[in-house]
Design an enzyme around this catalytic site. Sequence first.
Site, PDB file in Angstrom:
ATOM      1  NE  ARG A  63       0.911   7.812 -11.465  1.00 50.98           N
ATOM      2  CZ  ARG A  63       2.111   7.281 -11.713  1.00 50.98           C
ATOM      3  NH1 ARG A  63       2.838   6.770 -10.754  1.00 50.98           N
ATOM      4  NH2 ARG A  63       2.571   7.270 -12.940  1.00 50.98           N
ATOM      5  CE  LYS A 128       2.178   6.006  -3.571  1.00 50.05           C
ATOM      6  NZ  LYS A 128       2.025   5.536  -4.946  1.00 50.05           N
ATOM      7  NE  ARG A 261      10.905  -0.572  -3.963  1.00 50.38           N
ATOM      8  CZ  ARG A 261       9.756  -1.196  -3.977  1.00 50.38           C
ATOM      9  NH1 ARG A 261       9.591  -2.282  -3.267  1.00 50.38           N
ATOM     10  NH2 ARG A 261       8.762  -0.758  -4.697  1.00 50.38           N
TER      11      ARG A 261
HETATM   12  C1  BTN Z   1      -1.168   6.242  -6.386  1.00 54.17           C
HETATM   13  O1  BTN Z   1      -1.257   5.127  -6.922  1.00 54.17           O
HETATM   14  O2  BTN Z   1      -0.134   6.617  -5.852  1.00 54.17           O
HETATM   15  C2  BTN Z   1      -2.364   7.160  -6.401  1.00 54.17           C
HETATM   16  C3  BTN Z   1      -3.252   6.957  -5.208  1.00 54.17           C
HETATM   17  C4  BTN Z   1      -4.419   7.912  -5.174  1.00 54.17           C
HETATM   18  C5  BTN Z   1      -5.392   7.575  -4.087  1.00 54.17           C
HETATM   19  C6  BTN Z   1      -6.480   8.599  -3.978  1.00 54.17           C
HETATM   20  S1  BTN Z   1      -7.450   8.394  -2.510  1.00 54.17           S
HETATM   21  C7  BTN Z   1      -8.590   9.579  -3.107  1.00 54.17           C
HETATM   22  C8  BTN Z   1      -8.781   9.310  -4.586  1.00 54.17           C
HETATM   23  N1  BTN Z   1      -9.783   8.288  -4.815  1.00 54.17           N
HETATM   24  C9  BTN Z   1      -9.271   7.189  -5.334  1.00 54.17           C
HETATM   25  O3  BTN Z   1      -9.911   6.161  -5.620  1.00 54.17           O
HETATM   26  N2  BTN Z   1      -7.952   7.336  -5.525  1.00 54.17           N
HETATM   27  C10 BTN Z   1      -7.499   8.647  -5.110  1.00 54.17           C
END
Ligand code: BTN
Length: 268
Positions: A63, A128, A261
């Site tokens: 994100r 996380k 945090r």
């Molecule tokens: C976050 O930042 O918390 C979101 C992470 C999302 C990762 C997943 S892995 C499958 C899909 N492909 C990606 O490039 N990102 C999402």
Amino acid sequence: MAEPLDSRCITAALPRATRSWMKSLEVLEHVDSTNAYIMRAARAGSIDGLVVTAEFQTAGRGRRGRSWAGDPGRNVAVSIGHAVDLPLTKIGGLSLVVGLAVADVLDCLGVEGVGLKWPNDIMLGEAKLGGVLIELLGDAPPAQVIVGIGLNVELDERTRAAIGAPVAALADLGLQVDRNALIAALIARVHEFTTAFESSGFERFQPLWESLNVHAGRRVEVLNGDMRVSGRSLGVTATGELRIETDVGEVTFNAGEVSLRAVEARAS
Ligand code: BTN
């Protein structure tokens, strides 16, 4: 070493309703990003029912423009294409609903203590365990939604150090996870929850989300662009916006980054 991903094993573990909705399942050895893969597939038509997973992402996306890291063959990275028959203005709560679907799958696996950090970080205590990246295509209904889910099944020390924030993996709990069964459960539950959201919105999911909110009642800081707001987390609205009680009253957010945090570090 975890068992390899296998499209037949994943498909065999899907309930019939999900199997008949799913148009294709690609299992790749490596890819830049499973979300980007579906985005490219969108040039050829609707993405509804397209699912892709990979042993390794060379440019996994997180994100807010961040990257998403994982070790080859040891994690879960899956993207699911959905056509959701709602205008974009009504789609906000979907991102929280997907977090709930992931938490539900983990609960069924026997993972205790899973929580959600708004909007959809999958947490184990303060660490996380997984993340969800929702990307939207087009601007007219049905919304073409790419649901990307990353879960840490096993993480080596170097990857943890590179991430540089508290992270957890299912293996830390002593769980040996069948990744094919886990991916099948994620596809099925996301399909089920998304369909329910499409017909009746976020409101029915709100109590469940509140019950998993890791920040409930705690002091947090929300960063949204240049704006930084401190206050107490009051949970979410009936449409999934974040509610913060500040000194000047309640403020709601439909985007931003919540941090505990930062506030606790200043308080101590
Ligand atoms: C976050 O930042 O918390 C979101 C992470 C999302 C990762 C997943 S892995 C499958 C899909 N492909 C990606 O490039 N990102 C999402």
